[in-house]
Design a protein around this motif. Structure first.
Motif, PDB file in Angstrom:
ATOM      1  N   CYS A   5     -29.623  63.045 -52.582  1.00 41.56           N
ATOM      2  CA  CYS A   5     -29.477  63.363 -51.560  1.00 41.56           C
ATOM      3  C   CYS A   5     -28.259  64.578 -51.402  1.00 41.56           C
ATOM      4  O   CYS A   5     -27.175  63.998 -52.152  1.00 41.56           O
ATOM      5  CB  CYS A   5     -28.635  62.065 -50.916  1.00 41.56           C
ATOM      6  SG  CYS A   5     -27.876  62.103 -48.681  1.00 41.56           S
ATOM      7  N   CYS A   8     -24.768  61.541 -51.181  1.00 41.53           N
ATOM      8  CA  CYS A   8     -24.146  60.737 -51.827  1.00 41.53           C
ATOM      9  C   CYS A   8     -24.962  60.521 -52.924  1.00 41.53           C
ATOM     10  O   CYS A   8     -25.188  60.163 -53.918  1.00 41.53           O
ATOM     11  CB  CYS A   8     -24.893  59.270 -50.764  1.00 41.53           C
ATOM     12  SG  CYS A   8     -27.085  58.503 -51.294  1.00 41.53           S
ATOM     13  N   CYS A  51     -30.763  61.557 -47.764  1.00 40.92           N
ATOM     14  CA  CYS A  51     -30.683  60.166 -47.425  1.00 40.92           C
ATOM     15  C   CYS A  51     -31.392  59.964 -45.877  1.00 40.92           C
ATOM     16  O   CYS A  51     -30.709  60.621 -45.502  1.00 40.92           O
ATOM     17  CB  CYS A  51     -30.317  58.582 -49.191  1.00 40.92           C
ATOM     18  SG  CYS A  51     -28.984  58.489 -48.222  1.00 40.92           S
ATOM     19  N   CYS A  89     -27.195  58.654 -44.851  1.00 43.99           N
ATOM     20  CA  CYS A  89     -26.451  59.490 -44.429  1.00 43.99           C
ATOM     21  C   CYS A  89     -26.374  59.984 -43.958  1.00 43.99           C
ATOM     22  O   CYS A  89     -25.946  60.930 -42.909  1.00 43.99           O
ATOM     23  CB  CYS A  89     -26.287  60.150 -46.154  1.00 43.99           C
ATOM     24  SG  CYS A  89     -25.246  59.610 -47.661  1.00 43.99           S
TER      25      CYS A  89
END
Ligand SMILES: [Zn+2]
Length: 332
Positions: A230, A233, A265, A268
């Motif tokens: 991601c 994150c 992801c 997020c």
């Protein structure tokens, strides 16, 4: 100025202060520049939505612009059933209404489909027809309404070239100009349509070019990068659960540019929504795009390192002030 009769024209070269530009734009949108169709609003939106996709000389081709234009009117006419002209005695429709309805009528059911999901060859055919019909009047008419300052154009070579001063002004005040355009456009549409079709009108105008299908970008990004994490994150991404995020929100750019898309992801992507990420992620994006450029420059046409930085700045300037901070990065 009867702009629509011109085959080509240069933009007027003069130094303009911002108040002069405001007055030009106000005049352009106002009822004083009356036309009996809504084309100038749609064409102006097509330009505004493509403003970050110009080449280095600020050129936009008719193919680029009329793709947007067709998509806009496909949704207005077929999805929202909005008339683009007042009802006349003999019930005549505009040329554009005819082209789109005919295209939709050919194959039953395609009128219900959003433009983006049509097969490429059908899209190309419809856009070509719209371009050939509308380039004659629309391009010159908006040019005329702006007193010749907005852009230079050539109908034969099929491009417009934005006046650099106007370009700077439009990027700076993108959101405000967009809102004025919607407001005047909605006033026009309310006049020529009945109440049932004009519900949610302003909202519908704002989402006319909403792209749903980012799967092609997802594939490119996923295949280009071995690090399947991601962007925000760092969580590992597994096929089937990957979201594509517009780093600078789509609602500001209104265009899908690969340099602005990142894999994330779902958490997020959903949490970030319409907000900006912190400044250090701009640096990370620039770095990511640098790698993409090295591997395949064709994927990022007319990209420059300062583009994300500049547009990030302009988005903040245009009211995107809320910064979303990702959760602490997952390492390993
Ligand atoms: Zn994430």
């Amino acid at each position: 100025m009867q702009g629509y009769v011109l085959k080509e024209a240069d933009y007027v070269e003069k130094v303009m202060a911002e108040d002069e530009l405001w007055s030009i734009f106000s005049g352009m949108f106002s009822g004083r520049a009356v036309h009996d169709t809504s084309y100038k609003y749609g064409f102006f939106k097509s330009i505004l939505d493509s403003i970050y996709s110009t080449d280095d000389n600020l050129v936009l081709t008719f193919d680029q612009l009329f793709y947007k234009f067709t998509e806009i009117y496909w949704n207005l006419i077929l999805k929202y059933c909005l008339r683009q002209k007042a009802v006349t005695k003999n019930g005549r429709e505009t040329a554009l209404e005819k082209i789109l309805k005919e295209a939709a009528g050919k194959k039953t059911g395609i009128g219900d489909i959003c433009f983006e999901s049509l097969p490429t060859e059908i899209k190309t055919e419809i856009c070509h027809k719209v371009k050939m019909k509308c380039k004659e009047n629309v391009v010159g008419a908006l040019y005329g309404d702006s007193g010749g300052v907005l852009y230079a154009f050539s109908k034969r070579k099929e491009y417009i070239k934005l006046n650099p001063q106007v370009y700077a002004f439009m990027t700076k005040y993108k959101k405000i100009l967009e809102k004025i355009n919607y407001f005047e456009w909605a006033k026009f549409l309310e006049k020529v349509n009945d109440e049932t079709t004009t519900r949610n009108l302003l909202n519908n105008l704002d989402t006319l070019t909403l792209r749903n299908d980012l799967s092609i970008y997802r594939r490119i990004l996923f295949e280009e990068f071995e690090e399947h994490r991601c962007f925000y994150c760092g969580k590992e991404l597994k096929r089937g659960e990957i979201h594509v995020d517009h780093f600078i929100p789509w609602s500001f750019i209104k265009d899908d540019n690969l340099w602005n898309l990142v894999l994330t992801c779902s958490t997020c992507n959903l949490r970030k929504s319409d907000k900006l990420a912190p400044q250090q992620y701009v640096d990370r994006l620039v770095e990511r795009n640098g790698l993409m450029l090295e591997r395949n420059p064709d994927e990022l046409p007319f990209y420059k390192e300062n583009k994300p930085r500049e547009i990030y700045y302009w988005a903040k300037y245009n009211g995107y002030r809320e910064i979303w901070v990702p959760e602490k990065e997952v390492v390993g």
